[in-house]
Design a protein around this motif. Structure first.
Motif, short mmCIF file in Angstrom:
data_model
loop_
_atom_site.label_atom_id
_atom_site.label_comp_id
_atom_site.label_asym_id
_atom_site.label_seq_id
_atom_site.Cartn_x
_atom_site.Cartn_y
_atom_site.Cartn_z
N PHE A 76 0.84 -1.19 0.00
CA PHE A 76 0.00 0.00 0.00
C PHE A 76 0.88 1.25 0.00
O PHE A 76 1.94 1.26 0.60
CB PHE A 76 -0.91 0.03 1.24
N ARG A 77 0.36 2.28 -0.65
CA ARG A 77 1.02 3.58 -0.66
C ARG A 77 0.21 4.50 0.24
O ARG A 77 -1.02 4.60 0.10
CB ARG A 77 1.09 4.13 -2.08
N VAL A 78 0.89 5.18 1.17
CA VAL A 78 0.21 6.08 2.10
C VAL A 78 0.87 7.45 1.99
O VAL A 78 2.08 7.59 2.11
CB VAL A 78 0.31 5.58 3.56
N ALA A 79 0.04 8.47 1.76
CA ALA A 79 0.57 9.84 1.65
C ALA A 79 -0.55 10.82 1.97
O ALA A 79 -1.67 10.68 1.47
CB ALA A 79 1.11 10.10 0.24
N GLY A 81 -2.50 11.29 4.50
CA GLY A 81 -3.74 10.77 5.07
C GLY A 81 -4.55 9.94 4.10
O GLY A 81 -5.70 9.59 4.40
N MET A 82 -4.00 9.63 2.93
CA MET A 82 -4.70 8.86 1.91
C MET A 82 -3.94 7.56 1.65
O MET A 82 -2.70 7.52 1.75
CB MET A 82 -4.80 9.65 0.61
N VAL A 83 -4.65 6.50 1.31
CA VAL A 83 -4.02 5.20 1.07
C VAL A 83 -4.45 4.67 -0.29
O VAL A 83 -5.59 4.84 -0.71
CB VAL A 83 -4.39 4.20 2.19
N THR A 84 -3.50 4.04 -0.99
CA THR A 84 -3.76 3.44 -2.29
C THR A 84 -3.21 2.02 -2.32
O THR A 84 -2.00 1.83 -2.16
CB THR A 84 -3.09 4.24 -3.43
N PRO A 85 -4.05 1.00 -2.47
CA PRO A 85 -3.53 -0.37 -2.59
C PRO A 85 -2.84 -0.56 -3.93
O PRO A 85 -3.29 -0.03 -4.95
CB PRO A 85 -4.78 -1.24 -2.47
N LEU A 86 -1.74 -1.31 -3.92
CA LEU A 86 -0.97 -1.52 -5.14
C LEU A 86 -1.16 -2.90 -5.74
O LEU A 86 -0.77 -3.14 -6.87
CB LEU A 86 0.53 -1.29 -4.84
N MET A 107 -7.48 0.83 -6.46
CA MET A 107 -6.10 0.88 -6.91
C MET A 107 -5.84 2.02 -7.88
O MET A 107 -4.70 2.36 -8.16
CB MET A 107 -5.71 -0.46 -7.55
N GLU A 108 -6.92 2.62 -8.36
CA GLU A 108 -6.80 3.70 -9.34
C GLU A 108 -6.95 5.08 -8.71
O GLU A 108 -6.90 6.10 -9.40
CB GLU A 108 -7.87 3.53 -10.43
N LYS A 109 -7.15 5.11 -7.38
CA LYS A 109 -7.34 6.40 -6.72
C LYS A 109 -6.83 6.32 -5.29
O LYS A 109 -6.44 5.26 -4.81
CB LYS A 109 -8.82 6.78 -6.71
N SER A 110 -6.82 7.45 -4.61
CA SER A 110 -6.44 7.50 -3.20
C SER A 110 -7.70 7.64 -2.35
O SER A 110 -8.61 8.40 -2.71
CB SER A 110 -5.49 8.67 -2.93
N THR A 111 -7.73 6.91 -1.24
CA THR A 111 -8.89 6.89 -0.36
C THR A 111 -8.48 7.33 1.04
O THR A 111 -7.43 6.91 1.52
CB THR A 111 -9.50 5.47 -0.29
N PRO A 112 -9.26 8.18 1.70
CA PRO A 112 -8.92 8.57 3.07
C PRO A 112 -8.75 7.34 3.96
O PRO A 112 -9.51 6.37 3.84
CB PRO A 112 -10.12 9.41 3.51
N ILE A 113 -7.75 7.37 4.84
CA ILE A 113 -7.45 6.21 5.68
C ILE A 113 -8.68 5.75 6.45
O ILE A 113 -8.99 4.55 6.49
CB ILE A 113 -6.31 6.55 6.65
N ARG A 114 -9.40 6.69 7.06
CA ARG A 114 -10.56 6.31 7.87
C ARG A 114 -11.60 5.59 7.03
O ARG A 114 -12.20 4.60 7.47
CB ARG A 114 -11.16 7.55 8.52
#
Length: 325
Positions: A76-79, A81-86, A107-114
């Protein structure tokens, strides 16, 4: 590796370099000049550093993710406060409460961690502690076997200023070693991810540097390590100084207190500021394997202290010795 590449394609042009890739050597490589980077690294720290550096350079990564003790291809990529599964897998999707069809668009976007962990088997507090401490353990239901298993999540280091994305990988936690025998007070696993067990129960290290120090002592196989030597491994980019010596003494004290808490202070010995593990007081897969006894010949599967880059020196020795057999 060069010979193997030429076996596959004799016409390939291979430039070999005798260097272990890790956070401390990453600066020697410029991934922006490559079309692809192939990740075949065993150590967690090296793998995370390579993936992070390649992605920051805009270079595609082909990662060897199915071997060793990994739960599934999962990162996962975290930046910000957003997370993106790879990657996608049924077990990982299930752990976070998504179907595969729901997972793929993530996997195509970033989602807020919460929002990302709202339906997962881990709480938001668990996730934030992972980012803070760099590692954490969770349990999950393995869909293939129907059994509950444990995984460890490992997070790349936070860059100064926190502007650089961080990456998380999931690894299986293998079964504990057989119960302690004879005078052994603890069981130690070095092949794969480092862990220590007392009475079949894993020690919950509260400080990751204390855990790394204990791993370093185990790697020395009973030899003493000085404060200066330990500092060189624990804080590779810092020289020995009154500040690092004070920091190291605090780490060593925390380790001593933890061993006392678990009733095994005798496994570590300290003399004039030097420390060592007492091999006769522990059961360790590395020590069993190096004993040469036939019943331990299959213990080593090709990975060693995967959470510490400095373990690659011993790993190279083990791999070379296995090739000679």
């Amino acid at each position: 590796a060069r010979e193997r590449a030429l076996e596959i394609n004799p016409e390939a042009v291979v430039h070999a370099r005798r260097v272990f890739y890790g956070p401390d050597t990453a600066g020697e490589f410029d991934f922006s000049q490559y079309d692809y980077v192939v990740d075949a690294i065993d150590t967690v720290t090296g793998k995370l550093a390579l993936i992070q550096q390649a992605l920051e350079a805009g270079t595609r990564v082909i990662s060897c993710m199915g071997a060793g003790n990994k739960m599934d291809p999962a990162a996962f990529r975290v930046a910000g406060g957003m997370v993106t599964p790879l990657y996608a897998s049924d077990n990982v999707c299930g752990f976070f409460g998504f179907t595969r069809e729901e997972w793929l668009p993530l996997m195509e976007k970033s989602t807020p961690i919460r929002e990302f962990i709202a339906h997962s088997q881990a709480s938001e507090q668990d996730f934030m502690e992972l980012l803070r401490d760099g590692e954490a353990e969770f349990s999950y239901l393995d869909l293939g076997s129907g059994a509950r298993r444990r995984i460890r999540a490992v997070c790349s280091q936070r860059a100064p200023g926190g502007a650089t994305p961080r990456y998380i990988m999931l690894y299986n936690v293998e079964e504990a070693l057989p119960p302690e025998e004879g005078n052994a007070l603890a069981s130690i696993r070095t092949f794969g991810y480092f862990d220590v067990f007392v009475g079949g129960r894993p020690i919950a290290f509260r400080n990751k540097k204390s855990k790394e120090l204990f791993a370093l002592l185990v790697d020395r196989r009973g030899g003493y390590i000085t404060s200066e030597e330990a500092i060189a491994f624990l804080w590779e980019d810092e020289e020995t100084s009154p500040v690092t010596l004070a920091r190291y003494r605090k780490v060593a004290l925390r380790l001593k207190n933890l061993l006392e808490e678990y009733g095994i202070p005798e496994v570590m010995e300290s003399v004039d500021g030097k420390r060592r593990i007492v091999p006769e007081r522990v059961r360790c897969d590395l020590y069993d394997y190096l004993s040469g006894r036939e019943e331990y010949a299959q213990l080593f599967k090709g990975s060693y202290l995967t959470n510490y880059s400095w373990g690659e020196n011993t790993l190279a020795e083990l791999q070379l010795a296995r090739q000679r057999v």
